[in-house]
Motif scaffolding. Structure first.
Motif, mmCIF file in Angstrom:
data_model
loop_
_atom_site.group_PDB
_atom_site.id
_atom_site.type_symbol
_atom_site.label_atom_id
_atom_site.label_comp_id
_atom_site.label_asym_id
_atom_site.label_seq_id
_atom_site.Cartn_x
_atom_site.Cartn_y
_atom_site.Cartn_z
ATOM 1 N N ILE A 191 0.867 -1.174 0.135
ATOM 2 C CA ILE A 191 -0.035 0.101 -0.040
ATOM 3 C C ILE A 191 0.916 1.106 0.009
ATOM 4 C CG2 ILE A 191 -1.629 1.166 1.135
ATOM 5 C CD1 ILE A 191 -2.761 -1.300 2.492
ATOM 6 N N LEU A 192 1.856 1.353 0.821
ATOM 7 C CA LEU A 192 2.894 2.518 0.970
ATOM 8 C C LEU A 192 3.690 2.797 -0.299
ATOM 9 C CD1 LEU A 192 4.264 1.830 4.577
ATOM 10 C CD2 LEU A 192 2.293 3.571 3.663
ATOM 11 N N ARG A 193 3.847 1.440 -1.153
ATOM 12 C CA ARG A 193 4.557 1.601 -2.414
ATOM 13 C C ARG A 193 3.706 2.262 -3.538
ATOM 14 N NH1 ARG A 193 7.324 -3.492 -1.071
ATOM 15 N NH2 ARG A 193 5.694 -4.606 -2.300
ATOM 16 N N ASP A 194 2.399 1.970 -3.335
ATOM 17 C CA ASP A 194 1.569 2.699 -4.392
ATOM 18 C C ASP A 194 1.275 4.051 -3.745
ATOM 19 O OD1 ASP A 194 1.027 0.440 -5.943
ATOM 20 O OD2 ASP A 194 -0.757 -0.123 -4.685
ATOM 21 N N PHE A 195 1.244 4.382 -2.562
ATOM 22 C CA PHE A 195 1.307 5.834 -2.146
ATOM 23 C C PHE A 195 2.454 6.677 -2.618
ATOM 24 C CE2 PHE A 195 2.243 9.094 1.007
ATOM 25 C CZ PHE A 195 1.001 9.697 0.974
ATOM 26 N N GLU A 196 3.564 6.059 -2.467
ATOM 27 C CA GLU A 196 4.759 6.922 -2.926
ATOM 28 C C GLU A 196 4.842 7.281 -4.393
ATOM 29 O OE1 GLU A 196 8.125 5.256 0.251
ATOM 30 O OE2 GLU A 196 7.753 4.055 -1.604
ATOM 31 N N ASP A 197 4.357 6.261 -5.410
ATOM 32 C CA ASP A 197 4.304 6.304 -6.658
ATOM 33 C C ASP A 197 3.049 7.376 -7.249
ATOM 34 O OD1 ASP A 197 6.043 4.417 -6.939
ATOM 35 O OD2 ASP A 197 4.628 2.761 -7.542
ATOM 36 N N VAL A 198 2.149 7.307 -6.346
ATOM 37 C CA VAL A 198 1.151 8.483 -6.794
ATOM 38 C C VAL A 198 1.297 9.872 -6.180
ATOM 39 C CG1 VAL A 198 -1.245 8.789 -6.326
ATOM 40 C CG2 VAL A 198 -0.605 6.629 -6.829
ATOM 41 N N TYR A 199 1.829 9.956 -5.057
ATOM 42 C CA TYR A 199 1.789 11.184 -4.385
ATOM 43 C C TYR A 199 3.446 11.596 -4.267
ATOM 44 C CZ TYR A 199 -3.139 10.842 -3.319
ATOM 45 O OH TYR A 199 -4.400 10.818 -3.511
ATOM 46 N N GLY A 200 4.528 10.876 -4.643
ATOM 47 C CA GLY A 200 5.806 11.394 -4.568
ATOM 48 C C GLY A 200 6.604 11.331 -3.437
ATOM 49 N N TYR A 201 6.053 10.803 -2.232
ATOM 50 C CA TYR A 201 6.674 10.875 -1.016
ATOM 51 C C TYR A 201 7.437 9.598 -0.930
ATOM 52 C CZ TYR A 201 3.772 14.836 0.557
ATOM 53 O OH TYR A 201 3.018 15.895 0.358
ATOM 54 N N ARG A 202 8.341 9.760 0.083
ATOM 55 C CA ARG A 202 9.207 8.486 0.730
ATOM 56 C C ARG A 202 8.510 8.378 2.281
ATOM 57 N NH1 ARG A 202 15.429 8.097 2.793
ATOM 58 N NH2 ARG A 202 15.307 5.671 3.173
ATOM 59 N N VAL A 203 8.102 6.926 2.472
ATOM 60 C CA VAL A 203 7.554 6.623 3.691
ATOM 61 C C VAL A 203 8.435 5.908 4.486
ATOM 62 C CG1 VAL A 203 5.562 5.604 4.812
ATOM 63 C CG2 VAL A 203 5.210 6.885 2.579
ATOM 64 N N ILE A 204 8.728 6.158 5.732
ATOM 65 C CA ILE A 204 9.529 5.393 6.378
ATOM 66 C C ILE A 204 8.736 5.085 7.817
ATOM 67 C CG2 ILE A 204 11.557 5.258 7.867
ATOM 68 C CD1 ILE A 204 12.717 7.464 6.043
ATOM 69 N N LEU A 205 8.853 3.637 7.995
ATOM 70 C CA LEU A 205 8.085 2.870 8.910
ATOM 71 C C LEU A 205 9.055 2.977 10.522
ATOM 72 C CD1 LEU A 205 6.099 0.161 7.455
ATOM 73 C CD2 LEU A 205 4.987 1.803 8.522
ATOM 74 N N ASP A 206 8.606 3.355 11.549
ATOM 75 C CA ASP A 206 9.216 3.392 12.565
ATOM 76 C C ASP A 206 9.686 1.807 12.914
ATOM 77 O OD1 ASP A 206 10.675 4.553 14.901
ATOM 78 O OD2 ASP A 206 8.790 4.202 16.126
ATOM 79 N N ASP A 207 8.553 1.034 12.976
ATOM 80 C CA ASP A 207 8.553 -0.356 13.246
ATOM 81 C C ASP A 207 8.482 -1.187 11.753
ATOM 82 O OD1 ASP A 207 8.670 -3.007 13.988
ATOM 83 O OD2 ASP A 207 6.726 -3.004 14.940
ATOM 84 N N PRO A 208 9.569 -1.487 11.173
ATOM 85 C CA PRO A 208 9.713 -2.248 9.697
ATOM 86 C C PRO A 208 8.767 -3.520 9.958
ATOM 87 C CG PRO A 208 12.036 -1.778 10.501
ATOM 88 C CD PRO A 208 11.221 -1.499 11.616
ATOM 89 N N ALA A 209 8.531 -4.007 10.851
ATOM 90 C CA ALA A 209 7.500 -5.312 11.127
ATOM 91 C C ALA A 209 6.140 -5.006 10.833
ATOM 92 C CB ALA A 209 7.424 -5.966 12.366
ATOM 93 N N LEU A 210 5.835 -3.569 10.997
ATOM 94 C CA LEU A 210 4.344 -3.208 10.462
ATOM 95 C C LEU A 210 4.192 -3.472 8.930
ATOM 96 C CD1 LEU A 210 3.803 -0.086 12.778
ATOM 97 C CD2 LEU A 210 2.658 -2.355 13.018
#
Length: 339
Positions: free
Chosen positions: A279-298
């Motif tokens: 979901i976050l990869r799609d969000f990055e592709d559409v809106y141009g942000y880089r998203v970082i999770l504090d807990d990678p397991a999420l």
């Protein structure tokens, strides 16, 4: 064919008339008969018809139009030879001026036709932007964010309807064929990315190519998909989703899931055991942000349901509640931090 009063048509009118375009491009028997009878009636604007026919034939020439070497010099030489000896110098100069003007106009027309026939229309969307596009044949395209659609400027005069896509788009292709068993040139519609080629007659489908994977989702109709790298083909049925790996060209088929692939056109993201990372990869592709999770397991957490993606804020708000995280923005980087 639709019978119109062509006796008042100008060159431009002929070049915008679908029946005239079809006649010159395909030379169907019924069209040839109609235009033969029309010409034999000797309408006053026959010259406009012949000029439009010649111009369209030049545009449909399979070879790129080039200005022949020495064209202007040869024409000027012909002019000089045609001027009778003994004419007054002033008259010679005037004739040269008029002929030179005609030469310049002819050269301009040749160069313009060459440019027009080889030029490309390019439509691009930025991050977070969508565009609805109507192609010259009436087909409709919804272009998703961060995507590019390109097609020939002379699309209406080309033998084949073809577009190129980078990113994602939803296509609703207009039927032109009269007989499915005998598809003529110009009736087939081709959409191509760097990885896949999709051929259709008239149908509705979605194409996405991002991050090394290409997907084609068929909503209705029938399409044939081909892997550009391997040549592997597949005839899709409604509901099918074809996935092709951009690196090796490998083609795989999912029997269902087309509505999930095209839900973005309604401002929704339909997820079925979809990971947060996807979901976050799609969000990055559409809106141009880089998203970082504090807990990678999420990122491995799987989600089901329908999520609104009409705005970046709405999607992030939903994720913050599902994942129980806080959102922090720093420029084009978004941090999702545990509460």
């Amino acid at each position: 064919m639709t019978k119109q009063d062509y006796t008042t048509f100008t060159i431009s009118d002929f070049l915008e008339d679908p029946d005239f375009l079809r006649h010159v491009k395909y030379q169907l028997p019924e069209d040839r008969l109609f235009w033969k009878n029309w010409q034999e009636a000797k309408p006053e604007n026959l010259a406009a018809y012949l000029a439009a026919e010649l111009q369209l034939q030049l545009m449909l020439s399979p070879k790129p139009l080039k200005t022949p070497p020495g064209l202007e010099e040869n024409l000027l030489a012909t002019i000089h030879q045609s001027i009778a000896k003994g004419h007054k110098r002033l008259r010679i100069r005037r004739q040269q001026y008029y002929w030179a003007g005609g030469i310049a106009a002819s050269l301009f027309m040749v160069l313009f036709i060459s440019w027009f026939f080889n030029a490309t229309v390019r439509i691009h969307t930025t991050y977070g932007e969508r565009k609805k596009i109507t192609l010259p044949d009436g087909s409709e395209v919804i272009l998703n964010a961060n995507s590019t659609l390109s097609y020939p400027r002379a699309y209406a005069w080309k033998q084949n309807r073809a577009v190129k896509l980078e990113g994602e788009a939803y296509f609703k292709v207009k039927h032109l064929n009269r007989d499915i068993a005998q598809v003529k040139r110009g009736e087939l519609f081709t959409a191509q990315t760097g990885t896949i080629e999709v051929q259709v007659l008239g149908t509705t489908f979605n194409i996405r190519e991002r991050r090394g994977m290409a997907h084609v989702a068929l909503i209705e109709g029938s399409v044939r998909v081909r892997s550009v790298k391997t040549g592997q083909r597949y005839q899709m049925k409604p509901g099918n989703v074809v996935q092709i790996n951009s690196r090796n060209g490998l083609l795989t088929v999912e029997k269902q899931g087309s509505l999930q692939q095209s839900a973005w056109t309604d401002g929704r993201l339909i997820v079925n055991q979809t990971t947060v990372n996807e979901i976050l990869r799609d969000f990055e592709d559409v809106y141009g942000y880089r998203v970082i999770l504090d807990d990678p397991a999420l990122g491995d957490k799987k989600i089901d349901g329908s999520i609104s993606i009409k705005s970046e804020e709405g999607l992030l708000f939903t994720l913050s509640h599902i994942l129980n995280v806080n959102i922090q923005k720093q420029g084009k980087v978004i941090y999702l931090k545990n509460r």
